[in-house]
Scaffold this motif. Structure first.
Motif, PDB file in Angstrom:
ATOM      1  N   HIS A 112      -0.780  -6.317   6.121  1.00  0.00           N
ATOM      2  CA  HIS A 112      -1.378  -5.256   5.293  1.00  0.00           C
ATOM      3  C   HIS A 112      -0.819  -5.291   3.867  1.00  0.00           C
ATOM      4  O   HIS A 112      -0.496  -4.246   3.290  1.00  0.00           O
ATOM      5  CB  HIS A 112      -1.148  -3.879   5.921  1.00  0.00           C
ATOM      6  N   THR A 141      -1.171  -6.195  -0.289  1.00  0.00           N
ATOM      7  CA  THR A 141      -2.215  -5.963  -1.285  1.00  0.00           C
ATOM      8  C   THR A 141      -1.795  -6.580  -2.615  1.00  0.00           C
ATOM      9  O   THR A 141      -0.631  -6.961  -2.794  1.00  0.00           O
ATOM     10  CB  THR A 141      -2.494  -4.459  -1.456  1.00  0.00           C
ATOM     11  N   TRP A 150      -9.369  -1.679   2.187  1.00  0.00           N
ATOM     12  CA  TRP A 150      -8.336  -0.739   2.650  1.00  0.00           C
ATOM     13  C   TRP A 150      -8.867   0.697   2.681  1.00  0.00           C
ATOM     14  O   TRP A 150      -9.517   1.151   1.754  1.00  0.00           O
ATOM     15  CB  TRP A 150      -7.127  -0.844   1.733  1.00  0.00           C
ATOM     16  N   HIS A 163       0.841  -1.194   0.000  1.00  0.00           N
ATOM     17  CA  HIS A 163       0.000   0.000   0.000  1.00  0.00           C
ATOM     18  C   HIS A 163       0.883   1.253   0.000  1.00  0.00           C
ATOM     19  O   HIS A 163       2.011   1.237   0.511  1.00  0.00           O
ATOM     20  CB  HIS A 163      -0.896   0.029   1.241  1.00  0.00           C
ATOM     21  N   ASP A 205      -7.859  -6.809   1.414  1.00  0.00           N
ATOM     22  CA  ASP A 205      -7.315  -5.516   1.006  1.00  0.00           C
ATOM     23  C   ASP A 205      -8.309  -4.683   0.202  1.00  0.00           C
ATOM     24  O   ASP A 205      -8.115  -3.476   0.034  1.00  0.00           O
ATOM     25  CB  ASP A 205      -6.018  -5.707   0.210  1.00  0.00           C
ATOM     26  N   ASP A 210      -2.834 -10.272   3.502  1.00  0.00           N
ATOM     27  CA  ASP A 210      -3.422  -9.013   3.022  1.00  0.00           C
ATOM     28  C   ASP A 210      -4.612  -8.610   3.887  1.00  0.00           C
ATOM     29  O   ASP A 210      -5.591  -8.038   3.387  1.00  0.00           O
ATOM     30  CB  ASP A 210      -3.848  -9.151   1.557  1.00  0.00           C
TER      31      ASP A 210
END
Length: 301
Positions: A264, A266, A205, A90, A202, A236
């Motif tokens: 986290h 993606t 997000w 990200h 994700d 993810d």
């Protein structure tokens, strides 16, 4: 005289996204005189290449004397890197919330281009940026120091674990429940590889949904990955652990074994199941256990 041992059994498999499969009088070579139900379940998942397995039940197990039927597995050659790169990180932006309750990054100029003109020759200017943030920002890597005072920190991270390592994707997007158990990994050779768990979370997000009811690994899944030699584990999702309570068994098990965690992530849907290498290298900072990374993959030819 036959001296080899095989196990004969029935089984029932439930899939985490619905449906199931059964087998009767299944036979498998074994070493020794017995084998646990969990080990049998792992063999079934791997042999049948089953994905998104929820539960496996072993029935009517019995050990018989019968000559082994399997040959030794061939070693797969390591392929050279191709030029196709896939970004798995990200973007970090001013004011962005990664983890609920932790401060967002503050980003500004330490030296603006306008200010720099007073220092440099005409037509020459520079910008020096300043950022204030916690280590748990964006796509980041956890090292054991994050969980354990005597664990290695970012400066002690072995690049062999997170730089150009062979990797696999385990896809669980669409499963019915939130908990991802060890059976999700049993069809995949995770030894000596980065294991990236594709949940599809994700897609939430930078929305309120991202922080609530996220997918997570179970303690048994973490133990399985540890015991089968995973190099690093990525996901993810909002957290690799269930955060509904104060315990963090997955962090405890993986980081306790020296296995870094990348959270986290993606774009895992852009990756194949295997046939690529993975990078998630943070800066070499002493006395910090977590820091953002530019996680990415290179597909092999």
């Amino acid at each position: 005289m036959v001296s080899d041992k095989r196990v004969c059994f029935d089984f029932e498999v439930d899939f985490s996204n619905g449906g199931g499969v059964q087998g009767q009088d299944f036979r498998l070579d074994i070493d020794g005189d017995d084998i646990t139900d969990d080990m049998l379940a792992a063999h079934i998942i791997a042999d049948l290449r089953l994905l998104m397995v929820g539960e496996v039940r072993i029935l009517n197990k019995r050990i018989i004397e019968e000559r082994h039927k399997r040959a030794a597995a061939a070693v797969r050659p390591v392929m050279s890197d191709a030029s196709r790169r896939i970004d798995l990180s990200h973007t970090i932006e001013d004011g962005m919330i990664t983890y609920k309750g932790l401060p967002a990054p503050l980003m500004c100029d330490h030296l603006s281009r306008e200010q720099s003109r007073a220092t440099y020759a005409e037509g020459t200017e520079f910008q020096i940026g300043k950022i204030e943030m916690v280590g748990n920002t964006g796509t980041y890597l956890d090292t054991p120091f994050h969980r354990y005072a005597d664990g290695y920190d970012l400066s002690g991270l072995d690049l062999d674990r997170i730089s150009g390592v062979p990797a696999v994707v385990v896809r669980v997007a669409g499963q019915a429940g939130r908990a991802i158990d060890w059976t999700a990994f049993a069809a995949t050779d995770v030894g000596g590889r980065a294991v990236l768990v594709h949940t599809g979370w994700d897609r939430h997000w930078q929305t309120d949904q991202y922080f609530e009811d996220h997918p997570f690994l179970t303690a048994d899944a973490a133990s399985y990955l540890r015991d089968h030699g995973a190099l690093v584990v990525g996901i993810d999702s909002y957290n690799i652990d269930d955060v509904s309570g104060g315990e963090r068994p997955v962090h405890t098990i993986l980081l306790g074994a020296g296995i870094p965690i990348c959270e986290h992530m993606t774009n895992l849907d852009a990756l194949p199941i295997d046939g690529f290498r993975f990078w998630a290298v943070p800066p070499k900072v002493s006395k910090m256990g977590t820091f953002p990374v530019r996680a990415h993959a290179i597909l092999e030819g």
